[in-house]
Design a protein around this motif. Structure first.
Motif, PDB file in Angstrom:
ATOM      1  N   ALA A  32       3.181   6.023   5.894  1.00 14.40           N
ATOM      2  CA  ALA A  32       3.247   4.812   6.706  1.00 14.40           C
ATOM      3  C   ALA A  32       1.850   4.217   6.780  1.00 14.40           C
ATOM      4  N   VAL A  33       1.754   2.920   6.547  1.00 15.80           N
ATOM      5  CA  VAL A  33       0.469   2.225   6.515  1.00 15.80           C
ATOM      6  C   VAL A  33       0.406   1.240   7.678  1.00 15.80           C
ATOM      7  N   TYR A  34      -0.751   1.138   8.292  1.00 15.61           N
ATOM      8  CA  TYR A  34      -0.917   0.303   9.474  1.00 15.61           C
ATOM      9  C   TYR A  34      -2.383  -0.113   9.571  1.00 15.61           C
ATOM     10  N   GLY A  35      -2.698  -0.985  10.512  1.00 13.30           N
ATOM     11  CA  GLY A  35      -4.058  -1.449  10.693  1.00 13.30           C
ATOM     12  C   GLY A  35      -4.729  -0.820  11.892  1.00 13.30           C
ATOM     13  N   LEU A  36      -6.027  -0.576  11.770  1.00 10.09           N
ATOM     14  CA  LEU A  36      -6.836  -0.086  12.882  1.00 10.09           C
ATOM     15  C   LEU A  36      -7.961  -1.078  13.149  1.00 10.09           C
ATOM     16  N   PRO A  37      -8.304  -1.316  14.411  1.00  7.91           N
ATOM     17  CA  PRO A  37      -9.388  -2.259  14.728  1.00  7.91           C
ATOM     18  C   PRO A  37     -10.704  -1.833  14.093  1.00  7.91           C
ATOM     19  N   ASP A  38     -11.462  -2.822  13.635  1.00  5.69           N
ATOM     20  CA  ASP A  38     -12.771  -2.568  13.037  1.00  5.69           C
ATOM     21  C   ASP A  38     -13.703  -3.704  13.430  1.00  5.69           C
ATOM     22  N   GLU A  39     -14.914  -3.351  13.810  1.00  5.16           N
ATOM     23  CA  GLU A  39     -15.835  -4.346  14.354  1.00  5.16           C
ATOM     24  C   GLU A  39     -16.194  -5.422  13.341  1.00  5.16           C
ATOM     25  N   LEU A  40     -16.379  -5.052  12.074  1.00  8.47           N
ATOM     26  CA  LEU A  40     -16.780  -6.028  11.064  1.00  8.47           C
ATOM     27  C   LEU A  40     -15.583  -6.651  10.350  1.00  8.47           C
ATOM     28  N   ARG A  41     -14.620  -5.824   9.961  1.00  5.58           N
ATOM     29  CA  ARG A  41     -13.511  -6.316   9.125  1.00  5.58           C
ATOM     30  C   ARG A  41     -12.331  -6.843   9.918  1.00  5.58           C
ATOM     31  N   GLY A  42     -12.367  -6.715  11.224  1.00  7.13           N
ATOM     32  CA  GLY A  42     -11.224  -7.099  12.043  1.00  7.13           C
ATOM     33  C   GLY A  42     -10.242  -5.955  12.132  1.00  7.13           C
ATOM     34  N   GLU A  43      -9.711  -5.549  10.989  1.00  2.00           N
ATOM     35  CA  GLU A  43      -8.891  -4.359  10.874  1.00  2.00           C
ATOM     36  C   GLU A  43      -9.241  -3.662   9.566  1.00  2.00           C
ATOM     37  N   VAL A  44      -8.967  -2.362   9.510  1.00  2.00           N
ATOM     38  CA  VAL A  44      -9.025  -1.639   8.251  1.00  2.00           C
ATOM     39  C   VAL A  44      -7.650  -1.045   7.988  1.00  2.00           C
ATOM     40  N   VAL A  45      -7.368  -0.826   6.713  1.00  2.00           N
ATOM     41  CA  VAL A  45      -6.098  -0.225   6.325  1.00  2.00           C
ATOM     42  C   VAL A  45      -6.168   1.276   6.590  1.00  2.00           C
ATOM     43  N   ALA A  46      -5.138   1.795   7.253  1.00  2.00           N
ATOM     44  CA  ALA A  46      -5.032   3.232   7.521  1.00  2.00           C
ATOM     45  C   ALA A  46      -3.659   3.712   7.062  1.00  2.00           C
ATOM     46  N   ALA A  47      -3.576   5.006   6.749  1.00  2.00           N
ATOM     47  CA  ALA A  47      -2.313   5.564   6.281  1.00  2.00           C
ATOM     48  C   ALA A  47      -2.101   6.953   6.864  1.00  2.00           C
ATOM     49  N   SER A  48      -0.882   7.211   7.304  1.00  2.00           N
ATOM     50  CA  SER A  48      -0.456   8.570   7.641  1.00  2.00           C
ATOM     51  C   SER A  48       0.420   9.058   6.501  1.00  2.00           C
ATOM     52  N   VAL A  49       0.141  10.250   6.003  1.00  2.00           N
ATOM     53  CA  VAL A  49       0.784  10.735   4.784  1.00  2.00           C
ATOM     54  C   VAL A  49       1.438  12.090   5.030  1.00  2.00           C
ATOM     55  N   VAL A  96       0.836  -1.201   0.000  1.00  2.00           N
ATOM     56  CA  VAL A  96       0.000   0.000   0.000  1.00  2.00           C
ATOM     57  C   VAL A  96       0.870   1.251   0.000  1.00  2.00           C
ATOM     58  N   GLU A  97       1.956   1.224   0.767  1.00  2.00           N
ATOM     59  CA  GLU A  97       2.869   2.372   0.785  1.00  2.00           C
ATOM     60  C   GLU A  97       3.468   2.624  -0.596  1.00  2.00           C
ATOM     61  N   ALA A  98       3.865   1.545  -1.272  1.00  2.00           N
ATOM     62  CA  ALA A  98       4.439   1.694  -2.616  1.00  2.00           C
ATOM     63  C   ALA A  98       3.431   2.320  -3.572  1.00  2.00           C
ATOM     64  N   ALA A  99       2.163   1.937  -3.443  1.00  2.00           N
ATOM     65  CA  ALA A  99       1.128   2.525  -4.299  1.00  2.00           C
ATOM     66  C   ALA A  99       0.939   4.010  -3.988  1.00  2.00           C
ATOM     67  N   LEU A 100       0.866   4.362  -2.707  1.00  2.00           N
ATOM     68  CA  LEU A 100       0.671   5.764  -2.325  1.00  2.00           C
ATOM     69  C   LEU A 100       1.834   6.636  -2.774  1.00  2.00           C
ATOM     70  N   LEU A 101       3.047   6.123  -2.676  1.00  2.00           N
ATOM     71  CA  LEU A 101       4.223   6.901  -3.071  1.00  2.00           C
ATOM     72  C   LEU A 101       4.264   7.159  -4.576  1.00  2.00           C
ATOM     73  N   HIS A 102       3.436   6.442  -5.309  1.00  2.00           N
ATOM     74  CA  HIS A 102       3.354   6.679  -6.750  1.00  2.00           C
ATOM     75  C   HIS A 102       2.631   7.995  -7.046  1.00  2.00           C
ATOM     76  N   HIS A 103       1.850   8.487  -6.079  1.00  2.00           N
ATOM     77  CA  HIS A 103       1.124   9.745  -6.290  1.00  2.00           C
ATOM     78  C   HIS A 103       2.099  10.917  -6.120  1.00  2.00           C
ATOM     79  N   PRO A 104       2.097  11.873  -7.019  1.00  2.00           N
ATOM     80  CA  PRO A 104       3.085  12.957  -6.957  1.00  2.00           C
ATOM     81  C   PRO A 104       2.971  13.857  -5.736  1.00  2.00           C
ATOM     82  N   ALA A 105       1.837  13.813  -5.028  1.00  2.00           N
ATOM     83  CA  ALA A 105       1.674  14.676  -3.860  1.00  2.00           C
ATOM     84  C   ALA A 105       2.307  14.094  -2.600  1.00  2.00           C
ATOM     85  N   VAL A 106       2.648  12.820  -2.623  1.00  2.00           N
ATOM     86  CA  VAL A 106       3.087  12.125  -1.410  1.00  2.00           C
ATOM     87  C   VAL A 106       4.608  12.135  -1.289  1.00  2.00           C
ATOM     88  N   SER A 107       5.080  12.627  -0.161  1.00  2.00           N
ATOM     89  CA  SER A 107       6.519  12.607   0.124  1.00  2.00           C
ATOM     90  C   SER A 107       6.896  11.365   0.918  1.00  2.00           C
TER      91      SER A 107
END
Length: 536
Positions: free
Chosen positions: A462-479, A448-459
């Motif tokens: 960091a990608v990580y997981g957050l707890p989610d009641e249905l999915r277990g975790e969801v993908v989150a990113a700090s940019v 996911v980080e490699a994909a985000l870094l492909h966007h010209p706005a991203v310097s």
């Protein structure tokens, strides 16, 4: 049930034999008139194929693949959904002694191209609606080294094959190639947390481990109607939704439709499913959306893998289905090696115990020694006491392989943590490899980080997981944005779409936070744990 240790030895003896042929084991030795696969459409219309028909169709396709140049040891990829076509294709690959490379249909072209290049695939077989992902572009070369075959009625691009054209090529049906137990028959890719996905070669002798879980973990019998909802592009669906039912000669259901809770209940009732396996997110979604359970559902066994099933879901399942959920643990490099095990009375015995043929224990946090009972430590497999251990290393990744084993080679280090009581029961705690388990999929932050870094706005990101009641975790990113770029809702959606198109629909970050800088260690490593909201 048979004596477990003796049964494991018998399977190993059969599947390690130098004359072993995967096509014979998974198809040709079974009664020709027995149903192998029931493919169910979204309208609940079924199509069935017997082992005899499966043998004939896969032999014809294998002959066509051989005419196209596929030989023993070559890699053939599939970009296909569940069902009969995928089963026929996989068996054709194995008839030739070739290696099956499964690709997830939600992958974007970049993720597909990486896996094709890494595997050195000679041929890609895809569903007709997936063909455009293989067209030349930013990630797919104009002169690709692989050929393409589709499920379409006619070639969709110049030079394409179709399954029908390959099957009708007229070549003589090849004798199933005897590869022996050490030859790979599958190459799966597991998401990396600090680098690209790693290839896991699966040798034929791993069939003994798959059969062990099928029999002792899932507890499937000849009278069962078995349904594993997991996608066969991922290991739980591949190992135990496609391979192990064929290996045991048991019919499996394959639903060609996206997950829908009401449709799931209709399939359970209409086809009389008695043995059901699914990721925890399926059970959580059913609990959240289903108000009344149909009375004509008569499931006698429920199983789950991929992440832990919470006690409230177990309690709900007991009330809704009248049986408990068997919680199982494993990895792409192992298959399922531990968890709840069924008894003949429909209950469980040895919850959290290693399956027969496996010795799974807990090591000290910083030493390769077994931890005292009750101590939180590192989950490890004792390779010297686990006859079913089959993983020897990643394809072309010696450094990644080295960190998976202790220096003396005795311990395979899973990257997970747990405690073990005096009776050997394992209670799993956390993953320490930073992988994100979302809706039954294992997502590596690197992808996911490699994909985000492909966007010209991203310097930086960091990608990580957050707890989610249905999915277990969801993908989150700090940019961290490049200088002069402003954050906003439009940019947030652009970044999500970048991940969808550069990696996969299943892995886009549902939460994106824009930050001035990322927390790092003195050595420069991102500290993802500091990005997650603190609780308590």
């Amino acid at each position: 049930m048979s004596d477990p240790a003796r049964q494991v030895r018998d399977w190993l003896s059969t599947y390690e034999d130098p004359t072993t042929s995967v096509a014979f084991l998974l198809c040709d030795r079974h009664p020709a008139d027995a149903v192998a696969v029931t493919e169910v459409g979204p309208d609940l219309h079924p199509r069935e194929v017997t082992f005899g028909e499966l043998g004939q169709r896969s032999a014809a396709l294998a002959a066509g693949m051989a005419e196209a140049g596929v030989a023993a040891g070559d890699h053939v990829a599939t970009l296909m959904g569940k069902g009969i076509d995928l089963t026929v294709t996989a068996l054709a690959i194995w008839r030739l002694g070739a290696v099956h490379v499964p690709l997830f249909t939600a992958f974007a072209p970049s993720a597909i191209a990486f896996r094709l290049r890494h595997s050195g695939a000679r041929l890609v077989v895809c569903d007709a609606d997936q063909r455009a992902k293989l067209d030349p572009g930013e990630d797919v070369p104009a002169e690709a080294p692989w050929e393409v075959a589709t499920t379409a009625a006619a070639p969709q691009r110049p030079g394409d094959h179709t399954l029908d054209s390959l099957s009708g090529a007229g070549g003589s049906a090849p004798t199933p190639v005897a590869t022996g137990g050490d030859a790979p028959f599958i190459l799966v890719h597991t998401s990396g947390t600090a680098g690209p996905p790693r290839g896991v070669p699966v040798p034929v002798r791993a069939l003994a481990a798959f059969h062990t879980y099928h029999h002792f973990g899932l507890g499937i019998t000849d009278d069962d109607v078995f349904w594993n909802t997991a996608d066969p592009a991922w290991t739980y669906g591949l190992y135990y939704g496609l391979v192990s039912p064929l290996l045991a000669g048991h019919r499996s259901l394959q639903l060609r439709a996206g997950f829908d809770p009401e449709l799931t209940l209709e399939v359970l009732a209409t086809f009389g499913v008695t043995n059901f396996a699914a990721a925890p997110t399926v059970y959580r979604t059913l609990r959240a959306t289903v108000k009344t359970m149909p009375v004509d559902i008569d499931v006698r066994r429920l199983s789950s893998a991929g992440e832990q099933v919470s006690p409230d879901v177990v309690e709900w399942a007991q009330d809704a289905f009248g049986v408990t959920v068997l919680d199982h643990y494993g990895q792409p490099e192992l298959g399922i090696c531990a968890g709840d095990q069924p008894t003949g009375e429909g209950g469980t015995a040895g919850a959290g115990r290693p399956l027969p043929g496996w010795e799974v224990t807990v090591l000290e946090p910083t030493a390769d020694e077994e931890a005292p009972p009750g101590t939180l430590g590192r989950v490890a497999v004792d390779t010297t006491k686990s006859p079913l251990m089959w993983f020897e290393g990643y394809r072309d990744s010696p450094d990644a392989t080295a960190v998976r084993f202790s220096p003396d080679g005795r311990w395979y280090l899973t990257g997970d943590t747990a405690t073990r009581d005096r009776d050997g029961h394992l209670t799993f705690a956390t993953r320490d490899d930073e992988a994100i388990l979302t809706s039954g999929f294992r997502v590596g932050p690197y992808d996911v980080e490699a994909a985000l870094l492909h966007h010209p706005a991203v310097s930086e990101t960091a990608v990580y997981g957050l707890p989610d009641e249905l999915r277990g975790e969801v993908v989150a990113a700090s940019v961290v944005l490049r200088e002069g770029v402003s954050a906003g809702d439009d940019l947030t959606e652009e970044l999500r779409e970048t991940v969808r198109t550069r990696f996969g629909e299943h892995a886009y970050p549902r939460r994106i936070t824009f930050v001035d800088q990322l927390p790092k260690s003195p050595s420069g490593k991102i500290r993802r744990s500091r990005l997650r909201p603190r609780t308590g």
